[in-house]
Design a protein around this motif. Structure first.
Motif, short mmCIF file in Angstrom:
data_model
loop_
_atom_site.label_atom_id
_atom_site.label_comp_id
_atom_site.label_asym_id
_atom_site.label_seq_id
_atom_site.Cartn_x
_atom_site.Cartn_y
_atom_site.Cartn_z
N ILE A 63 3.34 19.91 3.71
CA ILE A 63 2.61 18.93 4.49
C ILE A 63 1.83 18.04 3.53
CG2 ILE A 63 0.90 18.53 6.29
CD1 ILE A 63 1.55 21.30 7.38
N TRP A 64 2.11 16.76 3.56
CA TRP A 64 1.38 15.81 2.74
C TRP A 64 0.60 14.87 3.65
CZ3 TRP A 64 1.37 10.63 3.11
CH2 TRP A 64 0.60 9.94 2.15
N PHE A 112 18.60 21.19 1.77
CA PHE A 112 18.39 20.31 2.91
C PHE A 112 16.89 20.18 3.16
CE2 PHE A 112 22.61 22.08 3.62
CZ PHE A 112 23.35 20.97 3.99
N SER A 113 16.46 18.99 3.58
CA SER A 113 15.07 18.81 3.94
C SER A 113 14.96 17.82 5.09
CB SER A 113 14.26 18.30 2.75
OG SER A 113 12.90 18.20 3.10
N ALA A 114 14.21 18.18 6.13
CA ALA A 114 13.94 17.31 7.27
C ALA A 114 12.45 16.99 7.29
CB ALA A 114 14.37 17.98 8.57
N ALA A 126 1.64 23.40 0.66
CA ALA A 126 2.99 23.94 0.69
C ALA A 126 2.96 25.45 0.77
CB ALA A 126 3.75 23.50 -0.58
N PHE A 127 3.92 26.00 1.48
CA PHE A 127 4.03 27.45 1.55
C PHE A 127 5.46 27.85 1.83
CE2 PHE A 127 2.96 25.93 5.75
CZ PHE A 127 3.75 26.66 6.61
N GLY A 128 5.81 29.06 1.42
CA GLY A 128 7.16 29.57 1.60
C GLY A 128 7.25 30.51 2.78
N SER A 153 7.28 18.40 6.34
CA SER A 153 8.71 18.55 6.11
C SER A 153 9.05 20.02 5.92
CB SER A 153 9.16 17.73 4.89
OG SER A 153 8.46 18.14 3.73
N ILE A 154 10.30 20.32 6.16
CA ILE A 154 10.80 21.70 5.97
C ILE A 154 12.05 21.62 5.11
CG2 ILE A 154 12.08 21.59 8.16
CD1 ILE A 154 11.61 24.67 8.35
N THR A 155 12.14 22.50 4.14
CA THR A 155 13.23 22.49 3.17
C THR A 155 13.96 23.82 3.17
OG1 THR A 155 12.11 20.91 1.73
CG2 THR A 155 13.81 22.25 0.72
N LEU A 156 15.27 23.74 3.12
CA LEU A 156 16.13 24.92 3.08
C LEU A 156 16.96 24.88 1.82
CD1 LEU A 156 17.63 27.41 4.26
CD2 LEU A 156 19.15 25.78 5.43
N ASP A 157 16.81 25.90 0.97
CA ASP A 157 17.70 26.08 -0.17
C ASP A 157 18.95 26.79 0.32
OD1 ASP A 157 15.97 24.89 -1.97
OD2 ASP A 157 14.94 26.76 -2.40
#
Length: 448
Positions: free
Chosen positions: A369-370, A418-420, A358-360, A407-411
């Motif tokens: 990424i899992w 949101f996460s796709a 994981a990274f920001g 996946s990508i997550t948006l706060d």
């Protein structure tokens, strides 16, 4: 170390989207929609799922509950979407990428030994709770009494077999091993208006599913149960947890009690638990967490189906995970390894390796990424001319599963996330058949 753990949690998409029992007073809603298909099949739209949770702390009491409901395509008709079903559901996004539900036709005339298989073979292993409700009475600052369908009290680290299926650690089951164990309710037996059943302590034999080898870990000592626990975190140098629970279905003819204990001193935390003590098919767990300067280490050992009358039915599991942040970056990594082995020497060992990266990108956008690769247990008798039908079994092995899910997550705000994601799975069954599938979807989590 505290900074490391905080950063790792902040970067983890699974932490943002987890729908475990809430750890503080709030209301939380997670909505999902998605689609997918076998690689050689038609794309299906999976519909819509919504999970609502609420927790209220009033005086010395906590009341919490969840409802999972669906507006999903009907997959009992081999994937042909001719109607949609609305209602409470134990379906979840990751189970649907297998295609239709239900067992397919038998793969051979060996129907007494081998169940039917199709792309839905693991759907029954990717179900979740359709609801939960818990009541807790805080007798004092450190003492709780609770009763509920999913108390979720646990000690120590382990691949958490009760995780919601969009969490990365749930893929130890979803993308690795199969088990007959059902953690939806954490029940010892079905009671009330539900059908009478038994606690599924059974060890899966090779051939009961595509890839077999997962051992249920007992670090959750209170699930659907009446429990009591003592927790003392007041001393920064020592943390203590002691708990016990009577599982749902307890009876005086065949009593079963769960218990757990955890002691944390400075840089190390030690835990043990037993599920089904005094029963003839108990699970045992012990684990440790090491909080070192630059990283943490999780270690665990579990045993399933102890003390049974049957011979050679005990299964064991052990493994480790390391969590660390790459220095001077926002890159967090958590690789893990697990091995499962069996008292029955006809069964080969099973293993998995996986991890989360994981990274920001920014303070609001994160990438996760899992991935995992798991090899299942095989039965050495499959190559024996005298075992069932050698012409059928001679090429069988433990099978394997490879999964990867970026996946990508948006706060979006302090309330909305949101996460796709995109999920790909390559699964080779014990009988040599390979199935590939993919799915993609979008989550929206709103915290009140």
């Amino acid at each position: 170390m505290k900074k490391l753990l905080t950063l790792f949690a902040a970067l983890s998409v699974s932490a943002l989207l987890s729908a475990q029992v809430l750890d503080k007073q709030q209301m939380k809603n997670t909505a999902w929609t998605g689609l997918g298909a076998p690689m050689d099949g038609d794309i299906s739209y999976y519909g819509f799922t919504d999970t609502f949770q609420a927790r209220f702390d009033i005086s010395n009491f906590t009341i919490e509950g969840m409802l999972n409901w669906s507006f999903l395509a009907n997959y009992d008709n081999e994937g042909n979407v001719d109607n949609f079903v609305f209602g409470t559901s134990n379906a979840n996004p990751l189970s649907l990428h297998y295609g239709c539900r239900g067992a397919g036709p038998s793969t051979s005339e060996n129907t007494t030994k081998v169940a039917g298989y199709n792309n839905a073979v693991n759907v029954s292993n990717t179900i979740q709770d359709s609801y939960y409700v818990n009541f807790l009475w805080h007798l004092s600052k450190n003492l709780d009494v609770g009763v509920g369908t999913k108390l979720n009290w646990q000690v120590g680290p382990a691949p958490r077999y009760g995780s919601w299926l969009w969490e990365s650690d749930a893929h130890v089951r979803q993308g690795g091993f199969s088990t007959a164990y059902d953690d939806r309710s954490g029940s010892y037996a079905q009671t009330s208006t539900e059908g009478v059943g038994t606690y599924k302590f059974r060890v899966d034999a090779p051939g009961t599913a595509d890839v077999v080898g997962f051992v249920p870990y007992a670090n959750k000592y209170a699930k659907r149960a009446l429990g009591v626990r003592f927790i003392d975190n007041s001393n920064k140098d020592m943390k203590v947890q002691l708990g016990a629970a009577i599982p749902n279905g307890f009876n005086t003819d065949d009593p079963a009690v769960n218990f757990g204990a955890q002691l944390g001193i400075d840089w190390i935390s030690l835990a043990l638990a037993m599920e089904g003590a005094f029963d003839d098919a108990a699970n045992f767990y012990t684990g440790a967490e090491l909080f070192l300067d630059k990283f943490t280490i999780d270690l665990y050992f579990g045993a399933d189906s102890l003390f049974t009358d049957a011979e050679d039915d005990v299964a064991y599991g052990t493994g480790a995970a390391v969590a660390f942040v790459i220095p001077n970056t926002k890159f967090a990594v958590k690789p893990e390894l697990g091995v499962n082995f069996f008292e029955n020497d006809n069964y080969s060992f099973a293993w998995y390796a996986g991890g989360t990266f994981a990274f920001g990108l920014t303070n609001q956008i994160g990438i996760n990424i899992w991935s995992s690769f798991a090899v299942g247990s095989s039965d050495k008798r499959w190559d024996d001319d005298d075992y069932v039908n050698h012409s059928i079994t001679k090429d069988w092995n433990g099978g394997h599963i490879f999964d990867i899910r970026p996946s990508i997550t948006l706060d979006y705000s302090k309330h909305t996330t949101f996460s796709a994601y995109l999920n790909y799975e390559n699964r080779k069954a014990f009988d040599g058949k390979t199935r590939n599938c993919w799915s993609t979807g979008l989550f929206m989590t709103y915290v009140f």
